[in-house]
Design an enzyme around this catalytic site. Structure first.
Site, mmCIF file in Angstrom:
data_model
loop_
_atom_site.group_PDB
_atom_site.id
_atom_site.type_symbol
_atom_site.label_atom_id
_atom_site.label_comp_id
_atom_site.label_asym_id
_atom_site.label_seq_id
_atom_site.Cartn_x
_atom_site.Cartn_y
_atom_site.Cartn_z
ATOM 1 N N VAL A 1 0.836 -1.210 0.000
ATOM 2 C CA VAL A 1 0.000 0.000 0.000
ATOM 3 C C VAL A 1 0.871 1.260 0.000
ATOM 4 O O VAL A 1 0.582 2.225 -0.710
ATOM 5 C CB VAL A 1 -0.966 -0.004 1.208
ATOM 6 C CG1 VAL A 1 -1.713 1.325 1.318
ATOM 7 C CG2 VAL A 1 -1.967 -1.157 1.089
ATOM 8 N N ARG B 1 14.764 -2.577 8.845
ATOM 9 C CA ARG B 1 15.235 -3.396 7.707
ATOM 10 C C ARG B 1 15.329 -2.569 6.428
ATOM 11 O O ARG B 1 16.151 -2.850 5.560
ATOM 12 C CB ARG B 1 14.256 -4.560 7.443
ATOM 13 C CG ARG B 1 14.173 -5.596 8.509
ATOM 14 C CD ARG B 1 13.141 -6.669 8.126
ATOM 15 N NE ARG B 1 11.772 -6.164 8.073
ATOM 16 C CZ ARG B 1 10.956 -6.101 9.125
ATOM 17 N NH1 ARG B 1 11.348 -6.517 10.289
ATOM 18 N NH2 ARG B 1 9.714 -5.622 9.000
ATOM 19 N N SER B 2 14.450 -1.579 6.284
ATOM 20 C CA SER B 2 14.399 -0.799 5.037
ATOM 21 C C SER B 2 15.130 0.524 5.124
ATOM 22 O O SER B 2 15.224 1.246 4.114
ATOM 23 C CB SER B 2 12.946 -0.511 4.663
ATOM 24 O OG SER B 2 12.233 -1.690 4.534
ATOM 25 N N ARG C 1 -10.825 2.327 13.559
ATOM 26 C CA ARG C 1 -12.003 2.518 12.704
ATOM 27 C C ARG C 1 -13.315 2.620 13.469
ATOM 28 O O ARG C 1 -14.195 3.389 13.105
ATOM 29 C CB ARG C 1 -12.113 1.368 11.689
ATOM 30 C CG ARG C 1 -11.116 1.457 10.571
ATOM 31 C CD ARG C 1 -11.335 0.304 9.616
ATOM 32 N NE ARG C 1 -10.233 0.177 8.692
ATOM 33 C CZ ARG C 1 -9.825 -0.977 8.176
ATOM 34 N NH1 ARG C 1 -10.441 -2.117 8.502
ATOM 35 N NH2 ARG C 1 -8.809 -0.998 7.343
ATOM 36 N N CYS D 1 -10.848 -2.562 2.913
ATOM 37 C CA CYS D 1 -10.858 -2.474 1.448
ATOM 38 C C CYS D 1 -12.121 -3.072 0.821
ATOM 39 O O CYS D 1 -12.719 -2.482 -0.088
ATOM 40 C CB CYS D 1 -9.604 -3.150 0.886
ATOM 41 S SG CYS D 1 -9.262 -4.743 1.625
ATOM 42 N N GLN E 1 -11.101 -12.036 -2.843
ATOM 43 C CA GLN E 1 -10.083 -11.053 -2.463
ATOM 44 C C GLN E 1 -8.680 -11.447 -2.914
ATOM 45 O O GLN E 1 -8.225 -12.578 -2.701
ATOM 46 C CB GLN E 1 -10.111 -10.855 -0.942
ATOM 47 C CG GLN E 1 -11.466 -10.343 -0.475
ATOM 48 C CD GLN E 1 -11.522 -9.948 0.993
ATOM 49 O OE1 GLN E 1 -12.574 -10.119 1.607
ATOM 50 N NE2 GLN E 1 -10.456 -9.431 1.553
ATOM 51 N N SER F 1 -2.713 -9.441 -2.773
ATOM 52 C CA SER F 1 -1.984 -8.211 -2.415
ATOM 53 C C SER F 1 -2.638 -7.515 -1.228
ATOM 54 O O SER F 1 -1.993 -6.700 -0.566
ATOM 55 C CB SER F 1 -1.861 -7.264 -3.609
ATOM 56 O OG SER F 1 -3.107 -7.124 -4.249
ATOM 57 N N LYS G 1 -16.606 -6.617 9.232
ATOM 58 C CA LYS G 1 -16.276 -5.215 8.958
ATOM 59 C C LYS G 1 -17.328 -4.593 8.034
ATOM 60 O O LYS G 1 -17.623 -3.406 8.123
ATOM 61 C CB LYS G 1 -14.878 -5.108 8.331
ATOM 62 C CG LYS G 1 -13.763 -5.331 9.353
ATOM 63 C CD LYS G 1 -12.395 -5.455 8.705
ATOM 64 C CE LYS G 1 -11.361 -5.903 9.733
ATOM 65 N NZ LYS G 1 -10.066 -6.267 9.116
ATOM 66 N N ARG H 1 -10.375 -15.676 -0.047
ATOM 67 C CA ARG H 1 -9.101 -15.295 -0.674
ATOM 68 C C ARG H 1 -8.955 -16.114 -1.946
ATOM 69 O O ARG H 1 -9.122 -17.347 -1.919
ATOM 70 C CB ARG H 1 -7.946 -15.593 0.281
ATOM 71 C CG ARG H 1 -6.619 -15.085 -0.190
ATOM 72 C CD ARG H 1 -6.457 -13.588 -0.084
ATOM 73 N NE ARG H 1 -6.536 -13.125 1.294
ATOM 74 C CZ ARG H 1 -6.650 -11.831 1.631
ATOM 75 N NH1 ARG H 1 -6.693 -10.894 0.708
ATOM 76 N NH2 ARG H 1 -6.729 -11.495 2.899
ATOM 77 N N HIS I 1 -10.085 -6.663 -5.692
ATOM 78 C CA HIS I 1 -11.106 -7.485 -5.037
ATOM 79 C C HIS I 1 -12.419 -7.381 -5.829
ATOM 80 O O HIS I 1 -12.727 -6.326 -6.399
ATOM 81 C CB HIS I 1 -11.410 -6.963 -3.625
ATOM 82 C CG HIS I 1 -10.303 -7.140 -2.620
ATOM 83 N ND1 HIS I 1 -9.121 -7.787 -2.876
ATOM 84 C CD2 HIS I 1 -10.249 -6.754 -1.311
ATOM 85 C CE1 HIS I 1 -8.369 -7.774 -1.772
ATOM 86 N NE2 HIS I 1 -9.034 -7.151 -0.819
HETATM 87 P P1 A2P Z 1 9.541 -3.082 5.918
HETATM 88 O O1 A2P Z 1 9.431 -3.164 4.421
HETATM 89 O O2 A2P Z 1 10.748 -2.357 6.373
HETATM 90 O O3 A2P Z 1 9.285 -4.383 6.630
HETATM 91 P P2 A2P Z 1 3.096 -5.039 3.608
HETATM 92 O O4 A2P Z 1 1.679 -4.811 4.097
HETATM 93 O O5 A2P Z 1 3.201 -4.968 2.121
HETATM 94 O O6 A2P Z 1 3.693 -6.293 4.167
HETATM 95 O O7 A2P Z 1 3.969 -3.801 4.164
HETATM 96 C C1 A2P Z 1 4.066 -3.506 5.522
HETATM 97 C C2 A2P Z 1 4.779 -2.169 5.691
HETATM 98 O O8 A2P Z 1 4.873 -1.931 7.097
HETATM 99 C C3 A2P Z 1 6.188 -2.176 5.169
HETATM 100 O O9 A2P Z 1 6.537 -0.875 4.717
HETATM 101 C C4 A2P Z 1 6.995 -2.525 6.399
HETATM 102 O O10 A2P Z 1 8.333 -2.075 6.368
HETATM 103 C C5 A2P Z 1 6.250 -1.748 7.456
HETATM 104 N N1 A2P Z 1 6.550 -2.301 8.780
HETATM 105 C C6 A2P Z 1 6.374 -3.559 9.207
HETATM 106 N N2 A2P Z 1 6.808 -3.684 10.491
HETATM 107 C C7 A2P Z 1 7.266 -2.463 10.855
HETATM 108 C C8 A2P Z 1 7.846 -1.929 12.056
HETATM 109 N N3 A2P Z 1 8.052 -2.684 13.130
HETATM 110 N N4 A2P Z 1 8.202 -0.613 12.060
HETATM 111 C C9 A2P Z 1 8.006 0.155 10.960
HETATM 112 N N5 A2P Z 1 7.462 -0.282 9.813
HETATM 113 C C10 A2P Z 1 7.097 -1.571 9.760
#
Ligand code: A2P
Length: 341
Positions: free
Chosen positions: A17, A42-43, A102, A131, A158, A161, A215, A237, A244
């Site tokens: 998203v 991680r990112s 919500r 959604c 659904q 993604s 929901k 799913r 969806h």
């Molecule tokens: P990251 O990519 O670093 O794990 P999705 O719904 O596609 O799985 O994406 C989840 C989003 O939420 C990603 O951007 C993910 O980042 C972020 N996210 C998941 N856990 C954490 C956390 N502990 N702190 C910050 N962001 C998070």
């Protein structure tokens, strides 16, 4: 909060998203003065493109919201619960895509085409609906205004993604494992999703429905301002990557006809009528993936119910069901909402 340029933060910027939020802000020319991208450690350091330029992703921390005007959250409910109050304390308005707030009576739950005016009552947080509920209401609410809905029976189809980036990988991997005759590996869903359908979205409640299924009734009541609305839903799913679809049988107070319903739906904002079954034209996920408007078709009188109408509605759940709706709420905040898509 009407500025010329806004400092926008996206929490969960690297997710399925979050990526769409970045693209939607750009495509809809939202007046972003500064963009802060936040995700997990991680990112941190990874760069994502906005308006052709790289923006470096930072680790989400409670002091990441200094100077932020609007924070779009899409990193799951527990992250929203933990960090949204910090964003509000820093002066930002949070548009939250999770289910965390919500049903909080002090938090507006908004689909701008339906209840944009509710945004005015926010106390720092505005919730983006589920959604499947948002996509269903894009067709149901205009019909409700014309004919007065009492209840619906519905089944959803659904896309993976909706579960996130890992579920997209899971479907790709399992399709490849199946066609190569390799053993199937499962990480996200309890069963194989490739070449299968799972009548299981979200966790089960003691009465046998899932959270996702309820929901529709709970959020539908709040968004439409209709406390007596009832919805019996089965959420499924399916091995579709994106968008969806929902099969709906709706019962109305006033007499309804297919031609009167079509007239109403053709005028509804954010919705396209695709209803020419004799030439095999009806809404399909492949046709609405990547598209802002939802599509409705397969209109027919319900043969099992008085004043009942059946229809099939499809929409991109990453867009109208998430990123687009969130950016539209930001447009309402910025005084830019024109009830157009
Ligand atoms: P990251 O990519 O670093 O794990 P999705 O719904 O596609 O799985 O994406 C989840 C989003 O939420 C990603 O951007 C993910 O980042 C972020 N996210 C998941 N856990 C954490 C956390 N502990 N702190 C910050 N962001 C998070």
């Amino acid at each position: 909060m009407k500025h010329r340029q806004y400092h926008v933060a996206i929490v969960g910027a690297t997710g399925a998203v979050g990526i769409e939020m970045i693209a939607t802000l750009e495509k809809r020319r939202f007046p972003v003065g500064k963009l802060t991208l936040l995700a997990s450690a991680r990112s941190a350091g990874k760069a994502l493109k906005f308006r052709g330029r790289p923006v470096v992703v930072r680790e989400l921390t409670k002091d990441a919201f200094i100077g932020v005007d609007i924070a779009l959250f899409s990193a799951g409910g527990s992250i929203s619960k933990e960090y949204a109050p910090a964003a509000v304390d820093a002066g930002a308005v949070v548009v939250d895509n999770s289910s965390a707030f919500r049903m909080d009576p002090s938090v507006p739950l908004v689909v701008p085409e339906i209840n944009a005016a509710d945004v005015r009552h926010h106390g720092g947080i505005i919730a983006n609906p589920n959604c499947t509920t948002a996509i269903t209401l894009m067709a149901l609410h205009p019909l409700h205004r014309a004919f007065g809905v009492t209840r619906i029976f519905a089944s959803s189809y659904q896309a993976v993604s909706g579960t996130g980036a890992k579920a997209i990988e899971e479907l790709e991997r399992q399709v490849s494992q199946t066609v190569r005759g390799k053993p199937i590996t499962k990480e996200v869903y309890p069963h194989q999703i490739a070449f299968n359908v799972l009548p299981h979205v979200d966790s089960f409640l003691p009465d046998g429905y899932t959270n996702e299924e309820m929901k529709m009734q709970n959020e539908g009541r709040k968004i439409m301002g209709l406390p007596a609305f009832r919805a019996s839903v089965t959420c499924v799913r399916v091995p579709v990557f994106r968008a969806h679809s929902i099969a709906v049988s709706a019962e109305f107070k006033k007499p309804v006809s297919v031609s009167a319903a079509l007239k109403v739906l053709k005028r509804a904002p954010g919705l396209d009528v695709v209803d020419a079954p004799s030439s095999a034209r009806y809404p399909m996920p492949l046709n609405v993936a990547g598209k802002y408007n939802c599509e409705v078709g397969r209109l027919r009188m319900d043969c099992a119910m008085k004043n009942g109408l059946c229809f099939w509605v499809a929409g991109d759940q990453l867009l109208k069901g998430a990123a687009l709706n969130a950016v539209q709420i930001a447009e309402v905040l910025a005084g830019r909402w024109k009830n157009r898509t």
